[in-house]
Each structure stands twice: as structure tokens, then as C-alpha cells.
Scaffold this motif. Structure first.
Motif, PDB file in Angstrom:
ATOM      1  N   LYS A 142     -14.018  -2.511  -2.018  1.00 36.85           N
ATOM      2  CA  LYS A 142     -13.917  -2.222  -3.451  1.00 36.85           C
ATOM      3  C   LYS A 142     -13.718  -3.563  -4.157  1.00 36.85           C
ATOM      4  CE  LYS A 142     -13.372   2.356  -2.824  1.00 36.85           C
ATOM      5  NZ  LYS A 142     -14.502   2.793  -2.028  1.00 36.85           N
ATOM      6  N   ASN A 143     -13.779  -3.533  -5.493  1.00 37.77           N
ATOM      7  CA  ASN A 143     -13.624  -4.782  -6.259  1.00 37.77           C
ATOM      8  C   ASN A 143     -12.367  -5.546  -5.862  1.00 37.77           C
ATOM      9  OD1 ASN A 143     -15.874  -4.465  -7.665  1.00 37.77           O
ATOM     10  ND2 ASN A 143     -14.906  -3.582  -9.506  1.00 37.77           N
ATOM     11  N   TYR A 144     -11.254  -4.779  -5.701  1.00 40.26           N
ATOM     12  CA  TYR A 144      -9.988  -5.463  -5.422  1.00 40.26           C
ATOM     13  C   TYR A 144     -10.002  -6.143  -4.052  1.00 40.26           C
ATOM     14  CZ  TYR A 144      -9.271  -0.633  -3.740  1.00 40.26           C
ATOM     15  OH  TYR A 144      -9.427   0.603  -3.152  1.00 40.26           O
ATOM     16  N   ASP A 145     -10.751  -5.564  -3.059  1.00 37.02           N
ATOM     17  CA  ASP A 145     -10.852  -6.237  -1.752  1.00 37.02           C
ATOM     18  C   ASP A 145     -11.640  -7.535  -1.908  1.00 37.02           C
ATOM     19  OD1 ASP A 145      -9.761  -4.082  -0.142  1.00 37.02           O
ATOM     20  OD2 ASP A 145     -11.618  -3.011  -0.565  1.00 37.02           O
ATOM     21  N   ARG A 146     -12.755  -7.427  -2.619  1.00 38.62           N
ATOM     22  CA  ARG A 146     -13.618  -8.611  -2.772  1.00 38.62           C
ATOM     23  C   ARG A 146     -12.841  -9.730  -3.467  1.00 38.62           C
ATOM     24  NH1 ARG A 146     -17.452  -4.226  -3.149  1.00 38.62           N
ATOM     25  NH2 ARG A 146     -17.246  -3.954  -5.390  1.00 38.62           N
ATOM     26  N   GLU A 147     -12.062  -9.356  -4.490  1.00 42.73           N
ATOM     27  CA  GLU A 147     -11.292 -10.376  -5.231  1.00 42.73           C
ATOM     28  C   GLU A 147     -10.245 -11.034  -4.338  1.00 42.73           C
ATOM     29  OE1 GLU A 147     -11.697  -8.047  -9.411  1.00 42.73           O
ATOM     30  OE2 GLU A 147      -9.654  -8.462  -8.699  1.00 42.73           O
ATOM     31  N   SER A 148      -9.469 -10.204  -3.604  1.00 45.71           N
ATOM     32  CA  SER A 148      -8.373 -10.803  -2.831  1.00 45.71           C
ATOM     33  C   SER A 148      -8.915 -11.658  -1.689  1.00 45.71           C
ATOM     34  CB  SER A 148      -7.392  -9.741  -2.324  1.00 45.71           C
ATOM     35  OG  SER A 148      -8.067  -8.785  -1.558  1.00 45.71           O
ATOM     36  N   GLY A 184      -0.143   3.990  -0.989  1.00 41.86           N
ATOM     37  CA  GLY A 184       1.147   3.371  -0.677  1.00 41.86           C
ATOM     38  C   GLY A 184       1.050   1.860  -0.548  1.00 41.86           C
ATOM     39  N   PHE A 185      -0.011   1.400   0.065  1.00 36.69           N
ATOM     40  CA  PHE A 185      -0.169  -0.047   0.344  1.00 36.69           C
ATOM     41  C   PHE A 185      -0.573  -0.833  -0.901  1.00 36.69           C
ATOM     42  CE2 PHE A 185      -4.705  -0.954  -0.103  1.00 36.69           C
ATOM     43  CZ  PHE A 185      -5.180   0.328  -0.319  1.00 36.69           C
ATOM     44  N   PHE A 186      -0.936  -0.132  -1.981  1.00 37.05           N
ATOM     45  CA  PHE A 186      -1.761  -0.744  -3.021  1.00 37.05           C
ATOM     46  C   PHE A 186      -0.933  -1.490  -4.068  1.00 37.05           C
ATOM     47  CE2 PHE A 186      -5.055  -0.175  -6.519  1.00 37.05           C
ATOM     48  CZ  PHE A 186      -5.929  -1.079  -5.960  1.00 37.05           C
ATOM     49  N   THR A 187      -0.461  -2.684  -3.682  1.00 33.61           N
ATOM     50  CA  THR A 187       0.184  -3.561  -4.657  1.00 33.61           C
ATOM     51  C   THR A 187      -0.492  -4.928  -4.565  1.00 33.61           C
ATOM     52  OG1 THR A 187       1.850  -4.433  -3.125  1.00 33.61           O
ATOM     53  CG2 THR A 187       2.451  -2.446  -4.334  1.00 33.61           C
ATOM     54  N   ARG A 188      -0.333  -5.705  -5.607  1.00 39.10           N
ATOM     55  CA  ARG A 188      -0.967  -7.040  -5.656  1.00 39.10           C
ATOM     56  C   ARG A 188      -0.511  -7.885  -4.452  1.00 39.10           C
ATOM     57  NH1 ARG A 188       0.581  -9.039 -11.026  1.00 39.10           N
ATOM     58  NH2 ARG A 188      -0.634  -7.276 -11.721  1.00 39.10           N
ATOM     59  N   GLU A 189       0.809  -7.810  -4.185  1.00 40.85           N
ATOM     60  CA  GLU A 189       1.365  -8.628  -3.098  1.00 40.85           C
ATOM     61  C   GLU A 189       0.776  -8.199  -1.754  1.00 40.85           C
ATOM     62  OE1 GLU A 189       3.012  -7.087  -5.457  1.00 40.85           O
ATOM     63  OE2 GLU A 189       4.181  -8.610  -6.508  1.00 40.85           O
ATOM     64  N   ALA A 190       0.647  -6.887  -1.564  1.00 36.88           N
ATOM     65  CA  ALA A 190       0.147  -6.390  -0.282  1.00 36.88           C
ATOM     66  C   ALA A 190      -1.312  -6.792  -0.069  1.00 36.88           C
ATOM     67  CB  ALA A 190       0.299  -4.871  -0.221  1.00 36.88           C
ATOM     68  N   LEU A 191      -2.133  -6.723  -1.122  1.00 42.45           N
ATOM     69  CA  LEU A 191      -3.553  -7.077  -0.958  1.00 42.45           C
ATOM     70  C   LEU A 191      -3.707  -8.550  -0.583  1.00 42.45           C
ATOM     71  CD1 LEU A 191      -5.469  -5.130  -3.747  1.00 42.45           C
ATOM     72  CD2 LEU A 191      -5.276  -4.600  -1.334  1.00 42.45           C
ATOM     73  N   SER A 192      -2.912  -9.418  -1.216  1.00 42.48           N
ATOM     74  CA  SER A 192      -2.976 -10.844  -0.864  1.00 42.48           C
ATOM     75  C   SER A 192      -2.564 -11.044   0.584  1.00 42.48           C
ATOM     76  CB  SER A 192      -2.039 -11.684  -1.736  1.00 42.48           C
ATOM     77  OG  SER A 192      -2.442 -11.594  -3.051  1.00 42.48           O
ATOM     78  N   ALA A 193      -1.499 -10.353   0.989  1.00 45.21           N
ATOM     79  CA  ALA A 193      -1.010 -10.519   2.366  1.00 45.21           C
ATOM     80  C   ALA A 193      -2.039  -9.988   3.370  1.00 45.21           C
ATOM     81  CB  ALA A 193       0.326  -9.793   2.532  1.00 45.21           C
ATOM     82  N   ILE A 194      -2.727  -8.903   3.020  1.00 50.85           N
ATOM     83  CA  ILE A 194      -3.755  -8.348   3.927  1.00 50.85           C
ATOM     84  C   ILE A 194      -4.860  -9.387   4.136  1.00 50.85           C
ATOM     85  CG2 ILE A 194      -5.648  -6.660   4.062  1.00 50.85           C
ATOM     86  CD1 ILE A 194      -3.752  -4.650   2.694  1.00 50.85           C
TER      87      ILE A 194
END
Ligand code: NAI
Length: 329
Positions: free
Chosen positions: A9-15, A297-307
């Protein structure tokens, strides 16, 4: 190193694009399609694939990936119940996951669901928007001094235990291993005792043969009347038909689900212009004391960066042929 990303999704591509800056040795392509036997062939010419929580990483998919010469599957999630590990071992494909990207993100969402169903926030929001300022049907209970039962006290369960402790709750837990970090404020008990004495039960263990349908009629009957049940772990920990029977029997004050058995076709998709085909989900949605969210549940800015960061660390571990606790065997 060429990596094909599935189901982005867009947020995956961005992070990932942010974390990939300055790493010219890693070449990636982002696809929207999910990894499944029929799409696995797209990995021809890639060294690795990166997939998410609901990908179908069955033996069939793995054998297609193997025929494409893929050597590495990167899971950008913690759970790996969707992977046929024996098939991966047979094909010599290594699997890495992101075990603890932000336990607090999931635990905070579990508490949000618990508070949401307790104080009927979903109903209150709609009522006030419609100029209904009455309090009818909105009464909740205090969490302070109530008992929170945490099932599974790994990273997320431990974070939830800390949150419940912060709320002034008595914290009890059930796990096959005891987490020493919690010893100052958590009492380990048997599952039966936890079910019988908790006012809030929150599930945080992985889906395995031993946890599949651990919440069934037999165990629901052991719970206190008026209990709040929250599941942010995996849908199949709860036998949905039995949960519905329990809800209809007024067993639960509230039920908060971030995961449920039939979530697979729904998760992360906008299906608002379709008719819901799954009757069990529709029945769950019909109860006013049930709040369902879509695996967020996982969907926070911090979590996406860490992933993204940990996934790229896993790539480096693979390239250097090192070992890592993130590898799933
Ligand atoms: P973890 O591996 O740190 O902890 C799992 C705990 O469950 C361990 O302490 C383990 O001993 C315990 N356990 C295993 N089998 C058990 C059994 N039969 N009975 C009781 N306890 C048992 O895992 P973590 O990071 O805390 O994640 C837990 C689960 O949360 C994941 O497996 C995943 O399914 C789910 N999850 C959900 C997310 C969401 O967005 N809703 C995001 C990330 C994870």
C-alpha cells in the motif's frame, strides 16, 4: 540484491523508500498484488520476495518461488502461521520476520478496543453526531481495581500487562513460559483460573496447533459473566461460532476484535460497495457490544518505520550469511 514486494500500500512504499535511501545495492519493485501460488511466478529474476501477514505462503507458493530461484522470503510482520516452514526448508529458502517492531502499538490498540467496548465509544460517537445527548445504553465499568487476564506474555502481552497495571488493574497472566520482566506486578495462573477470574481477557499468543480455537464454548463457559474479551493476535484463536453463541447468551459485556477468522479477503481492502458474503462476520457485526477493526493494531508511524528498518537488516543478515533471532525455522 533484487527484492519483489507483494501486497504493498502507499504507506509501505513510503516507509521502505525512506529506509532504502542510500542503499544502492538493494533494488526493489513494489506490487499491489498479494503473494499466492498464481502470483508467485512474478518473482522470476528476483533474489527475494517480501510479503505481509495474509499472504498465502503455502507449499505450492514456495515451490513456485523455488523454481524462480528465490532464496529468501522476508515477512514484514511478526506472525508466520501463513508460511509452510517445512516446504521452505525443503526448498532451501530462508524466512525472516520482524518479531517486535512495536509491541506497544498493538497493545495500545488492544486497550483502545477494551475501552471502546467498555464505554461504548462506537455508539456514543454516532449518538452525539445525531444530536442524541442522552446517556442511555452507554454505562461502562471502571477498569481500576478490576482484573486483567493476559494470555501470552511475550512482547505484546507484556506491553499490555504494563498498560493494565498503569490503569490500576490487578494483572494475572497465562503463558507456557513466564516473562521475568513482569514479576513485580503480574501473577501467573492456570488458563482456567485466568478465565474464571478476569474482568478483561486479552489474547496475545501466536496461532499454533496448541492455541487454535483456544477460546471455544468450553472455555467461554469458564469465564465470568460480563467479561470483556479482546483479540488482537490471530482470528483463529477464537472459534467464532462459539463466540457468537456466547454473545447471544449475554456472556460478554463487550468484545473487541482486531482479528477474526474470516478476515482474509477483507483485510486492508475497501469493500464498502460490495455485499458482505461471509455470514459469520456479518453476524458478529450485528451485535452492538462488539467492535471490530481490520487488523490495524500494528498500524502506527513508529511501527511502520521499524518494520522497514528491521526488514532491511534481515536482508543484510541474509547477504552476509549470518544468523539472527529474526529467522524463522
Ligand atoms: P511473542 O513471540 O513475543 O509472544 C508470544 C507469547 O505467546 C510467548 O510468550 C509464548 O510463550 C506465548 N505462547 C505460545 N504458545 C502459547 C500457548 N499455547 N498458551 C499461552 N501462551 C503461549 O509474540 P508477540 O510479538 O507478543 O506477538 C503475539 C502475536 O500478536 C503474534 O503471534 C501475532 O499473531 C499477533 N500480532 C498482531 C498484530 C496486529 O496488528 N493485530 C501485529 C503483530 C502481532
Amino acid at each position: 540484491m533484487k527484492i519483489l514486494f507483494f501486497d504493498t500500500k502507499n504507506y509501505d512504499r513510503e516507509s521502505f523508500t525512506r529506509e532504502l535511501a542510500g542503499q544502492p545495492d538493494i533494488e526493489v519493485k513494489f506490487l499491489k498484488t498479494e503473494l499466492a501460488p498464481v502470483t508467485a511466478r512474478l518473482a522470476q529474476g528476483y533474489d527475494a520476495v517480501c510479503a505481509f501477514v495474509n499472504a498465502d505462503i503455502s507449499r505450492e507458493t514456495i515451490e513456485v518461488l523455488h523454481s524462480c530461484n528465490v532464496k529468501l522470503i522476508l515477512l514484514r510482520c511478526a506472525g508466520f502461521n501463513n508460511v509452510d516452514l517445512a516446504a521452505a526448508a525443503d526448498c532451501g529458502i530462508r524466512i525472516f520476520r520482524v518479531p517486535g517492531y512495536s509491541p506497544e502499538a498493538v497493545a495500545e490498540h488492544a486497550m483502545a478496543l477494551a475501552l471502546g467496548v467498555n464505554r461504548h465509544l462506537h455508539k456514543a460517537y454516532v449518538k452525539v453526531r445525531e444530536n442524541d445527548f442522552s446517556l442511555s445504553s452507554l454505562m461502562g465499568i471502571n477498569f481500576h481495581r478490576k482484573t486483567a487476564g493476559i494470555v501470552g506474555t511475550g512482547k505484546i502481552g507484556a506491553a499490555m500487562a504494563r498498560i493494565c497495571h498503569g490503569f490500576g488493574m490487578k494483572v494475572i497472566a497465562y503463558d507456557v513460559y513466564q516473562n521475568p520482566e513482569l514479576k513485580n506486578f503480574t501473577t501467573y495462573v492456570s488458563l482456567d483460573e485466568l478465565l474464571a477470574t478476569s474482568d478483561l481477557i486479552s489474547l496475545h499468543c501466536p496461532l499454533t496447533d496448541s492455541t487454535y480455537h483456544m477460546i471455544s464454548t468450553e472455555n467461554i463457559r469458564k469465564m465470568k459473566d460480563g467479561v470483556i474479551l479482546v483479540n488482537t493476535s490471530r482470528g483463529a484463536l477464537v472459534k467464532t461460532d462459539d463466540l457468537i453463541e456466547g454473545i447471544r447468551a449475554h456472556k460478554f459485556f463487550g468484545v473487541g476484535l482486531d482479528v477474526y477468522e474470516e478476515e482474509r479477503p477483507n483485510v486492508f481492502e475497501d469493500r464498502s460497495d460490495e455485499i458482505l458474503e461471509h455470514s459469520v462476520t456479518a453476524r458478529l457485526l450485528s451485535f452492538l457490544n462488539v467492535m471490530i477493526t481490520s487488523h490495524q493494531g500494528f498500524f502506527t508511524r513508529e511501527a511502520l518505520s521499524a518494520i522497514a528498518r528491521t526488514t532491511l537488516e534481515n536482508v543484510r543478515t541474509f547477504k552476509h550469511d549470518d544468523s539472527s533471532p529474526n529467522e524463522v525455522k
